[in-house]
Scaffold this motif. Sequence first.
Motif, PDB file in Angstrom:
ATOM      1  N   SER A  83      46.568  32.504  17.490  1.00 32.16           N
ATOM      2  CA  SER A  83      46.776  31.623  18.648  1.00 32.16           C
ATOM      3  C   SER A  83      47.502  32.413  19.733  1.00 32.16           C
ATOM      4  O   SER A  83      48.645  32.822  19.570  1.00 32.16           O
ATOM      5  CB  SER A  83      47.564  30.375  18.242  1.00 32.16           C
ATOM      6  N   LYS A  84      46.796  32.632  20.836  1.00 31.44           N
ATOM      7  CA  LYS A  84      47.299  33.541  21.881  1.00 31.44           C
ATOM      8  C   LYS A  84      48.291  32.820  22.807  1.00 31.44           C
ATOM      9  O   LYS A  84      48.261  31.607  22.939  1.00 31.44           O
ATOM     10  CB  LYS A  84      46.115  34.073  22.693  1.00 31.44           C
ATOM     11  N   ASN A  85      49.164  33.637  23.401  1.00 30.87           N
ATOM     12  CA  ASN A  85      50.149  33.093  24.355  1.00 30.87           C
ATOM     13  C   ASN A  85      49.879  33.711  25.724  1.00 30.87           C
ATOM     14  O   ASN A  85      50.231  34.852  25.984  1.00 30.87           O
ATOM     15  CB  ASN A  85      51.568  33.437  23.880  1.00 30.87           C
ATOM     16  N   PRO A  86      49.225  32.939  26.610  1.00 28.30           N
ATOM     17  CA  PRO A  86      48.852  33.506  27.912  1.00 28.30           C
ATOM     18  C   PRO A  86      50.053  33.758  28.821  1.00 28.30           C
ATOM     19  O   PRO A  86      49.923  34.371  29.881  1.00 28.30           O
ATOM     20  CB  PRO A  86      47.941  32.421  28.510  1.00 28.30           C
ATOM     21  N   ASN A  87      51.249  33.293  28.422  1.00 35.50           N
ATOM     22  CA  ASN A  87      52.411  33.405  29.312  1.00 35.50           C
ATOM     23  C   ASN A  87      53.119  34.746  29.263  1.00 35.50           C
ATOM     24  O   ASN A  87      53.979  35.020  30.094  1.00 35.50           O
ATOM     25  CB  ASN A  87      53.429  32.303  28.981  1.00 35.50           C
ATOM     26  N   ILE A  88      52.805  35.564  28.236  1.00 35.72           N
ATOM     27  CA  ILE A  88      53.463  36.875  28.191  1.00 35.72           C
ATOM     28  C   ILE A  88      52.407  37.973  28.075  1.00 35.72           C
ATOM     29  O   ILE A  88      51.340  37.755  27.486  1.00 35.72           O
ATOM     30  CB  ILE A  88      54.512  36.973  27.044  1.00 35.72           C
ATOM     31  N   PRO A  89      52.725  39.157  28.633  1.00 37.18           N
ATOM     32  CA  PRO A  89      51.718  40.239  28.656  1.00 37.18           C
ATOM     33  C   PRO A  89      51.242  40.647  27.259  1.00 37.18           C
ATOM     34  O   PRO A  89      50.119  41.114  27.096  1.00 37.18           O
ATOM     35  CB  PRO A  89      52.457  41.406  29.324  1.00 37.18           C
ATOM     36  N   THR A  90      52.102  40.482  26.250  1.00 34.93           N
ATOM     37  CA  THR A  90      51.717  40.904  24.895  1.00 34.93           C
ATOM     38  C   THR A  90      51.135  39.733  24.094  1.00 34.93           C
ATOM     39  O   THR A  90      50.990  39.831  22.867  1.00 34.93           O
ATOM     40  CB  THR A  90      52.949  41.438  24.131  1.00 34.93           C
ATOM     41  N   GLY A  91      50.820  38.639  24.793  1.00 38.26           N
ATOM     42  CA  GLY A  91      50.456  37.390  24.126  1.00 38.26           C
ATOM     43  C   GLY A  91      49.149  37.394  23.346  1.00 38.26           C
ATOM     44  O   GLY A  91      48.884  36.459  22.584  1.00 38.26           O
ATOM     45  N   ASP A  92      48.325  38.427  23.518  1.00 34.70           N
ATOM     46  CA  ASP A  92      47.049  38.452  22.790  1.00 34.70           C
ATOM     47  C   ASP A  92      47.162  39.108  21.416  1.00 34.70           C
ATOM     48  O   ASP A  92      46.240  39.028  20.613  1.00 34.70           O
ATOM     49  CB  ASP A  92      45.996  39.252  23.598  1.00 34.70           C
ATOM     50  N   ILE A  93      48.270  39.804  21.199  1.00 30.31           N
ATOM     51  CA  ILE A  93      48.353  40.597  19.956  1.00 30.31           C
ATOM     52  C   ILE A  93      49.606  40.243  19.151  1.00 30.31           C
ATOM     53  O   ILE A  93      50.503  39.541  19.629  1.00 30.31           O
ATOM     54  CB  ILE A  93      48.368  42.109  20.266  1.00 30.31           C
ATOM     55  N   GLU A  94      49.637  40.739  17.933  1.00 31.43           N
ATOM     56  CA  GLU A  94      50.867  40.745  17.135  1.00 31.43           C
ATOM     57  C   GLU A  94      50.831  41.997  16.273  1.00 31.43           C
ATOM     58  O   GLU A  94      49.805  42.680  16.193  1.00 31.43           O
ATOM     59  CB  GLU A  94      50.990  39.462  16.304  1.00 31.43           C
ATOM     60  N   ILE A  95      51.972  42.301  15.650  1.00 33.60           N
ATOM     61  CA  ILE A  95      52.041  43.499  14.808  1.00 33.60           C
ATOM     62  C   ILE A  95      52.105  43.048  13.354  1.00 33.60           C
ATOM     63  O   ILE A  95      53.038  42.336  12.959  1.00 33.60           O
ATOM     64  CB  ILE A  95      53.318  44.340  15.117  1.00 33.60           C
ATOM     65  N   LEU A  96      51.124  43.460  12.581  1.00 37.50           N
ATOM     66  CA  LEU A  96      51.152  43.203  11.143  1.00 37.50           C
ATOM     67  C   LEU A  96      52.055  44.277  10.542  1.00 37.50           C
ATOM     68  O   LEU A  96      51.731  45.468  10.534  1.00 37.50           O
ATOM     69  CB  LEU A  96      49.740  43.282  10.569  1.00 37.50           C
ATOM     70  N   VAL A  97      53.250  43.840  10.080  1.00 38.60           N
ATOM     71  CA  VAL A  97      54.292  44.808   9.730  1.00 38.60           C
ATOM     72  C   VAL A  97      54.049  45.393   8.337  1.00 38.60           C
ATOM     73  O   VAL A  97      53.781  44.672   7.380  1.00 38.60           O
ATOM     74  CB  VAL A  97      55.683  44.149   9.810  1.00 38.60           C
ATOM     75  N   GLU A  98      54.164  46.726   8.280  1.00 41.15           N
ATOM     76  CA  GLU A  98      54.039  47.411   6.987  1.00 41.15           C
ATOM     77  C   GLU A  98      55.373  47.937   6.494  1.00 41.15           C
ATOM     78  O   GLU A  98      55.622  48.002   5.297  1.00 41.15           O
ATOM     79  CB  GLU A  98      53.034  48.567   7.123  1.00 41.15           C
ATOM     80  N   GLU A  99      56.230  48.345   7.422  1.00 42.40           N
ATOM     81  CA  GLU A  99      57.560  48.829   7.032  1.00 42.40           C
ATOM     82  C   GLU A  99      58.587  48.180   7.948  1.00 42.40           C
ATOM     83  O   GLU A  99      58.334  48.042   9.153  1.00 42.40           O
ATOM     84  CB  GLU A  99      57.658  50.342   7.245  1.00 42.40           C
ATOM     85  N   LEU A 100      59.728  47.829   7.351  1.00 39.80           N
ATOM     86  CA  LEU A 100      60.786  47.177   8.150  1.00 39.80           C
ATOM     87  C   LEU A 100      62.121  47.820   7.841  1.00 39.80           C
ATOM     88  O   LEU A 100      62.475  48.013   6.670  1.00 39.80           O
ATOM     89  CB  LEU A 100      60.836  45.681   7.787  1.00 39.80           C
ATOM     90  N   GLN A 101      62.843  48.188   8.865  1.00 45.04           N
ATOM     91  CA  GLN A 101      64.189  48.754   8.709  1.00 45.04           C
ATOM     92  C   GLN A 101      65.172  47.858   9.450  1.00 45.04           C
ATOM     93  O   GLN A 101      64.938  47.544  10.625  1.00 45.04           O
ATOM     94  CB  GLN A 101      64.265  50.107   9.428  1.00 45.04           C
ATOM     95  N   ILE A 102      66.207  47.465   8.767  1.00 44.26           N
ATOM     96  CA  ILE A 102      67.276  46.757   9.492  1.00 44.26           C
ATOM     97  C   ILE A 102      68.253  47.824   9.987  1.00 44.26           C
ATOM     98  O   ILE A 102      68.912  48.480   9.192  1.00 44.26           O
ATOM     99  CB  ILE A 102      67.964  45.720   8.584  1.00 44.26           C
TER     100      ILE A 102
END
Length: 582
Positions: A83-102
């Motif tokens: 579900s896209k968000n036309p209000n922000i420039p990055t609204g068409d994509i998301e990042i499927l996360v493979e590694e996460l560092q806190i």
Amino acid sequence: MFRTHTCGELTAADINRKVTLSGWVQTIRDKGFVIWVDLRDRYGITQLIFDAERTQEDVIKKAQKLGREFVIQAIGTVIERASKNPNIPTGDIEILVEELQILNGAKLPPFTIETETDGGEELRMKYRYLDIRRAPVRNNLIFRHKVAQHVRNYLSQKGFIEVETPYLIKSTPEGARDFVVPSRMNEGQFYALPQSPQTFKQLLMVGGMDKYFQIVKCFRDEDLRADRQPEFTQIDCEMAFVEQEDILNNFEGLTKHLLKEINGVEVTDFPRMTYDDAMKRYGNDKPDIRFGMEFGELNQVAQHKDFNVFNSAELVVGIAVPGGNSYTRKEIDNLIDWVKRPQIGSLGMVYVRCNEDGSFKSSVDKFYDQDDLKAWAEVTGAKAGDLICVLSGEIDKTRAQLSALRMELASRLGLRKANEFAPLWVIDFPLLEWDEETKRYHAMHHPFTSPKPGQMELLETNPGAVKANAYDLVLNGNEIGGGSIRIHDKAVQSKMFDYLGFTKEEAQAQFGFLMNAFEYGAPPHGGIAFGLDRLVAILGGQETIRDFIAFPKNNSGRDVMIDAPASIDKQQLDELHLKLNL
Ligand code: ASP
């Protein structure tokens, strides 16, 4: 490498790209089988997705531990959003996360770090570094940077040289109180922080720099009226071999350039108005000319009837409020209360309703007939449907009161539009200003301002009438810049100090360095300084300068974040040879 991209730049064109992002956790939506995290940095927001079907369990577990404002690094693949968000420039994509560092945890912030926040002003100032993470504050700082860069580029291109001048100087009377700094190495002596680089820029002209500017901090220890800061920033400028006309043209150029580059508006008209005219027509030396409602002086047509309030007044003056006849009695009573508030201080207000049928109905019908009121309407320019508001009393006070009412009504009527720009030069300021408290004249601008040519003699006979070679640039009812052509002759400067009540010794002690310099070939010169904080706020269409200052002080001059000012310990006091007398 902490990141391959910022949180504001990935789009559908990047789908399938492997990326690394770093930033702050803005929001977390944990739906059990899938977790979404909005990751924020200065550049924008990118959505991260952790999905039980596609993301490894240990990564999901880590994601479940995230909290707001955690600093994290995420490595993953850019995918198309369901579900896209036309209000922000990055609204068409998301990042499927493979590694996460806190990278760092965060306590729960004391207010929400969103455009609309639940944090009050004091709290946001205390945690200003969190406030700066919010888009509106961040964008204001970026906006200010842009304005400052345009100023630098424009002035550099025109041949101005940016020169730094010292902050530790000598206390000299320039209008306000100085902030002082004790000198450890010079027992019992103090530096002062500059109220402006005024004398230094003049000395740079004596030094042959010809065109100087500086974006510079100035310090004034004043009681803080609304929206003033004890330290503020000026675009300070000075030019040699110039007359008033040269300065006005140069800085009209700068202002036009800024309005065009920053706001995309072409303003060609920079009308000029004398100080006397501005006071007469608007009751104010920085009139907002985006709308009319000019003053109509009514002495001639309103005095010598039986209305003693007007008869005994120095000035009877009114404005026509467009469409104001639609105000109810209650609304008009409210206006009367408004002008009677101690901040405005009027004793009352007379009003005239201008009816559609051409008749008038006033609060003083007992004293004035229809012909009288018609004359009032002519003088104030009132049309059918308008309301005439009239104040009376001592000239200066009455003008100030009506000016306040004019601005208030214009705001209420939506006539002060943020995206409309109406600059104006106010010229021919009085050289001197009478001060009731000290019972003497002070320089209205500063003591280095030159009188209009040929007016030096008038100083002997009628000092209050002498006009100065001084000018203000006004934009939308705000003074955004002010300056003057300076005195460059030692004898004249010395005489000016005389008139201002300095003894020869005082003048020599405080300004000897300047007058000495004038003996070594001082060119004719003049300049101007713009208040950068205010200018930026106006160009940004906002009212408060605090919003455009990274770390502002509050109304009591305190920085509530670092808790300054603060006491210093005994050892520091001793080193400075200071004893507190509290
Ligand atoms: N130094 C003046 C001020 O701070 C400006 C000027 O005269 O150039 O107001």
